[in-house]
Write a protein that holds these residues in place. Sequence first.
Motif, PDB file in Angstrom:
ATOM      1  N   GLU A   1      21.001  10.480   3.576  1.00 18.86           N
ATOM      2  CA  GLU A   1      20.884  10.758   2.140  1.00 18.86           C
ATOM      3  C   GLU A   1      19.848   9.810   1.549  1.00 18.86           C
ATOM      4  OE1 GLU A   1      23.712  10.699  -1.896  1.00 18.86           O
ATOM      5  OE2 GLU A   1      24.244   9.482  -0.165  1.00 18.86           O
ATOM      6  N   TRP A   2      18.855  10.353   0.882  1.00 15.20           N
ATOM      7  CA  TRP A   2      17.901   9.516   0.165  1.00 15.20           C
ATOM      8  C   TRP A   2      18.615   8.834  -1.005  1.00 15.20           C
ATOM      9  CZ3 TRP A   2      16.444  10.324  -4.980  1.00 15.20           C
ATOM     10  CH2 TRP A   2      15.461   9.444  -5.461  1.00 15.20           C
ATOM     11  N   VAL A   3      18.330   7.538  -1.210  1.00 21.50           N
ATOM     12  CA  VAL A   3      18.985   6.762  -2.258  1.00 21.50           C
ATOM     13  C   VAL A   3      18.021   6.394  -3.386  1.00 21.50           C
ATOM     14  CG1 VAL A   3      20.149   4.575  -2.783  1.00 21.50           C
ATOM     15  CG2 VAL A   3      20.680   5.811  -0.671  1.00 21.50           C
ATOM     16  N   SER A   4      16.856   5.857  -3.024  1.00 19.96           N
ATOM     17  CA  SER A   4      15.962   5.337  -4.055  1.00 19.96           C
ATOM     18  C   SER A   4      14.567   5.130  -3.482  1.00 19.96           C
ATOM     19  CB  SER A   4      16.505   4.003  -4.578  1.00 19.96           C
ATOM     20  OG  SER A   4      15.656   3.449  -5.566  1.00 19.96           O
ATOM     21  N   SER A   5      13.570   5.170  -4.357  1.00 24.03           N
ATOM     22  CA  SER A   5      12.187   4.882  -3.959  1.00 24.03           C
ATOM     23  C   SER A   5      11.503   4.027  -5.006  1.00 24.03           C
ATOM     24  CB  SER A   5      11.391   6.173  -3.766  1.00 24.03           C
ATOM     25  OG  SER A   5      11.877   6.933  -2.691  1.00 24.03           O
ATOM     26  N   SER A   6      10.556   3.238  -4.541  1.00 25.38           N
ATOM     27  CA  SER A   6       9.743   2.396  -5.413  1.00 25.38           C
ATOM     28  C   SER A   6       8.274   2.636  -5.078  1.00 25.38           C
ATOM     29  CB  SER A   6      10.083   0.926  -5.158  1.00 25.38           C
ATOM     30  OG  SER A   6       9.079   0.066  -5.680  1.00 25.38           O
ATOM     31  N   ASN A   7       7.442   2.841  -6.102  1.00 20.97           N
ATOM     32  CA  ASN A   7       6.028   3.038  -5.810  1.00 20.97           C
ATOM     33  C   ASN A   7       5.399   1.720  -5.367  1.00 20.97           C
ATOM     34  OD1 ASN A   7       5.801   1.727  -8.278  1.00 20.97           O
ATOM     35  ND2 ASN A   7       4.043   2.947  -8.919  1.00 20.97           N
ATOM     36  N   ALA A   8       4.130   1.770  -5.006  1.00 24.26           N
ATOM     37  CA  ALA A   8       3.503   0.648  -4.310  1.00 24.26           C
ATOM     38  C   ALA A   8       3.565  -0.679  -5.072  1.00 24.26           C
ATOM     39  CB  ALA A   8       2.053   0.992  -3.979  1.00 24.26           C
ATOM     40  N   ASP A   9       3.421  -0.617  -6.400  1.00 24.71           N
ATOM     41  CA  ASP A   9       3.442  -1.880  -7.154  1.00 24.71           C
ATOM     42  C   ASP A   9       4.788  -2.161  -7.797  1.00 24.71           C
ATOM     43  OD1 ASP A   9       1.601  -0.729 -10.157  1.00 24.71           O
ATOM     44  OD2 ASP A   9       3.583  -0.231  -9.365  1.00 24.71           O
ATOM     45  N   GLY A  10       5.764  -1.283  -7.534  1.00 24.73           N
ATOM     46  CA  GLY A  10       7.097  -1.493  -8.074  1.00 24.73           C
ATOM     47  C   GLY A  10       7.265  -1.070  -9.519  1.00 24.73           C
ATOM     48  N   GLY A  11       6.217  -0.504 -10.093  1.00 24.27           N
ATOM     49  CA  GLY A  11       6.278  -0.145 -11.499  1.00 24.27           C
ATOM     50  C   GLY A  11       7.015   1.145 -11.797  1.00 24.27           C
ATOM     51  N   SER A  12       7.280   1.929 -10.760  1.00 26.25           N
ATOM     52  CA  SER A  12       7.986   3.186 -10.922  1.00 26.25           C
ATOM     53  C   SER A  12       9.072   3.294  -9.864  1.00 26.25           C
ATOM     54  CB  SER A  12       7.004   4.356 -10.791  1.00 26.25           C
ATOM     55  OG  SER A  12       7.676   5.584 -10.912  1.00 26.25           O
ATOM     56  N   THR A  13      10.296   3.564 -10.311  1.00 26.07           N
ATOM     57  CA  THR A  13      11.423   3.672  -9.390  1.00 26.07           C
ATOM     58  C   THR A  13      12.226   4.923  -9.718  1.00 26.07           C
ATOM     59  OG1 THR A  13      12.795   2.293 -10.829  1.00 26.07           O
ATOM     60  CG2 THR A  13      11.604   1.161  -9.082  1.00 26.07           C
ATOM     61  N   ILE A  14      12.840   5.507  -8.713  1.00 27.58           N
ATOM     62  CA  ILE A  14      13.697   6.672  -8.897  1.00 27.58           C
ATOM     63  C   ILE A  14      14.945   6.507  -8.036  1.00 27.58           C
ATOM     64  CG2 ILE A  14      11.938   8.332  -9.613  1.00 27.58           C
ATOM     65  CD1 ILE A  14      11.688   9.241  -6.731  1.00 27.58           C
ATOM     66  N   TYR A  15      16.020   7.188  -8.467  1.00 29.94           N
ATOM     67  CA  TYR A  15      17.308   7.038  -7.807  1.00 29.94           C
ATOM     68  C   TYR A  15      18.015   8.380  -7.690  1.00 29.94           C
ATOM     69  CZ  TYR A  15      16.583   2.179  -9.177  1.00 29.94           C
ATOM     70  OH  TYR A  15      16.049   0.921  -9.353  1.00 29.94           O
TER      71      TYR A  15
ATOM     72  N   SER B   1       0.805  -1.221   0.000  1.00 31.48           N
ATOM     73  CA  SER B   1       0.000   0.000   0.000  1.00 31.48           C
ATOM     74  C   SER B   1       0.837   1.270   0.000  1.00 31.48           C
ATOM     75  CB  SER B   1      -0.909   0.018   1.234  1.00 31.48           C
ATOM     76  OG  SER B   1      -1.814  -1.065   1.223  1.00 31.48           O
ATOM     77  N   TYR B   2       2.160   1.125  -0.016  1.00 37.41           N
ATOM     78  CA  TYR B   2       3.024   2.287   0.180  1.00 37.41           C
ATOM     79  C   TYR B   2       4.187   2.340  -0.796  1.00 37.41           C
ATOM     80  CZ  TYR B   2       0.725   2.716   4.718  1.00 37.41           C
ATOM     81  OH  TYR B   2      -0.203   2.860   5.710  1.00 37.41           O
ATOM     82  N   THR B   3       4.567   3.567  -1.154  1.00 40.24           N
ATOM     83  CA  THR B   3       5.898   3.784  -1.691  1.00 40.24           C
ATOM     84  C   THR B   3       6.895   3.455  -0.587  1.00 40.24           C
ATOM     85  OG1 THR B   3       5.249   5.485  -3.288  1.00 40.24           O
ATOM     86  CG2 THR B   3       7.503   5.580  -2.451  1.00 40.24           C
ATOM     87  N   MET B   4       7.992   2.810  -0.957  1.00 38.88           N
ATOM     88  CA  MET B   4       9.045   2.462  -0.011  1.00 38.88           C
ATOM     89  C   MET B   4      10.369   3.035  -0.516  1.00 38.88           C
ATOM     90  SD  MET B   4       7.593   0.715   2.436  1.00 38.88           S
ATOM     91  CE  MET B   4       8.988  -0.086   3.241  1.00 38.88           C
ATOM     92  N   SER B   5      11.251   3.335   0.419  1.00 35.96           N
ATOM     93  CA  SER B   5      12.494   4.009   0.045  1.00 35.96           C
ATOM     94  C   SER B   5      13.700   3.423   0.775  1.00 35.96           C
ATOM     95  CB  SER B   5      12.406   5.495   0.392  1.00 35.96           C
ATOM     96  OG  SER B   5      11.353   6.123  -0.292  1.00 35.96           O
ATOM     97  N   TRP B   6      14.855   3.668   0.213  1.00 42.63           N
ATOM     98  CA  TRP B   6      16.135   3.400   0.858  1.00 42.63           C
ATOM     99  C   TRP B   6      16.832   4.731   1.117  1.00 42.63           C
ATOM    100  CZ3 TRP B   6      17.747  -1.156   2.763  1.00 42.63           C
ATOM    101  CH2 TRP B   6      17.162  -2.334   2.273  1.00 42.63           C
ATOM    102  N   PHE B   7      17.416   4.841   2.288  1.00 43.37           N
ATOM    103  CA  PHE B   7      18.286   5.950   2.648  1.00 43.37           C
ATOM    104  C   PHE B   7      19.630   5.363   3.077  1.00 43.37           C
ATOM    105  CE2 PHE B   7      15.795   9.951   3.208  1.00 43.37           C
ATOM    106  CZ  PHE B   7      14.528   9.473   2.936  1.00 43.37           C
ATOM    107  N   ARG B   8      20.618   6.212   3.144  1.00 41.71           N
ATOM    108  CA  ARG B   8      21.899   5.802   3.714  1.00 41.71           C
ATOM    109  C   ARG B   8      22.485   6.956   4.517  1.00 41.71           C
ATOM    110  NH1 ARG B   8      25.579   5.225  -1.823  1.00 41.71           N
ATOM    111  NH2 ARG B   8      25.578   7.444  -2.407  1.00 41.71           N
ATOM    112  N   GLN B   9      23.323   6.597   5.463  1.00 41.63           N
ATOM    113  CA  GLN B   9      23.995   7.606   6.279  1.00 41.63           C
ATOM    114  C   GLN B   9      25.445   7.198   6.435  1.00 41.63           C
ATOM    115  OE1 GLN B   9      22.230   8.423  10.152  1.00 41.63           O
ATOM    116  NE2 GLN B   9      23.069  10.496  10.102  1.00 41.63           N
ATOM    117  N   ALA B  10      26.320   7.998   5.822  1.00 43.27           N
ATOM    118  CA  ALA B  10      27.747   7.750   5.910  1.00 43.27           C
ATOM    119  C   ALA B  10      28.272   8.248   7.255  1.00 43.27           C
ATOM    120  CB  ALA B  10      28.464   8.448   4.769  1.00 43.27           C
ATOM    121  N   PRO B  11      29.399   7.720   7.702  1.00 38.08           N
ATOM    122  CA  PRO B  11      29.953   8.137   8.993  1.00 38.08           C
ATOM    123  C   PRO B  11      30.144   9.650   9.072  1.00 38.08           C
ATOM    124  CG  PRO B  11      31.115   6.218   8.159  1.00 38.08           C
ATOM    125  CD  PRO B  11      30.205   6.662   7.067  1.00 38.08           C
ATOM    126  N   GLY B  12      29.589  10.264  10.090  1.00 44.01           N
ATOM    127  CA  GLY B  12      29.758  11.684  10.302  1.00 44.01           C
ATOM    128  C   GLY B  12      28.925  12.585   9.405  1.00 44.01           C
TER     129      GLY B  12
END
Length: 114
Positions: free
Chosen positions: A45-59, A30-41
Amino acid sequence: LQLQAYGGGLVQPGGSLRLSCAASGFNISSYTMSWFRQAPGKGPEWVSSSNADGGSTIYTDPVKGRFTISRDNAKNTLYLQMNSLKSEDTAVYYCTRQSNWGSRGQGTLVTVSS
């Protein structure tokens, strides 16, 4: 709401890793899901997102062409395939519901080093 990322580790430059994020307490379908990352110090940082059915992705630009976000809604799991890893990809990686940094759970450390 619980999110737990896993699959990180130590990898040499040019190598690959596949991260997984197991969700519980809600259906990722039911949700867009995302990946973030955090480097030391550094800040998150937002990395990528996928819409609910996976049909649309951004980076974010630094990972375009190297990372692929995907999801298995039946398993309530989000993935991040990371190829051609660079030292600057070293960070703790987190998954989030939508792009809400506050929803992150346990992250997984990725270290790219020779």
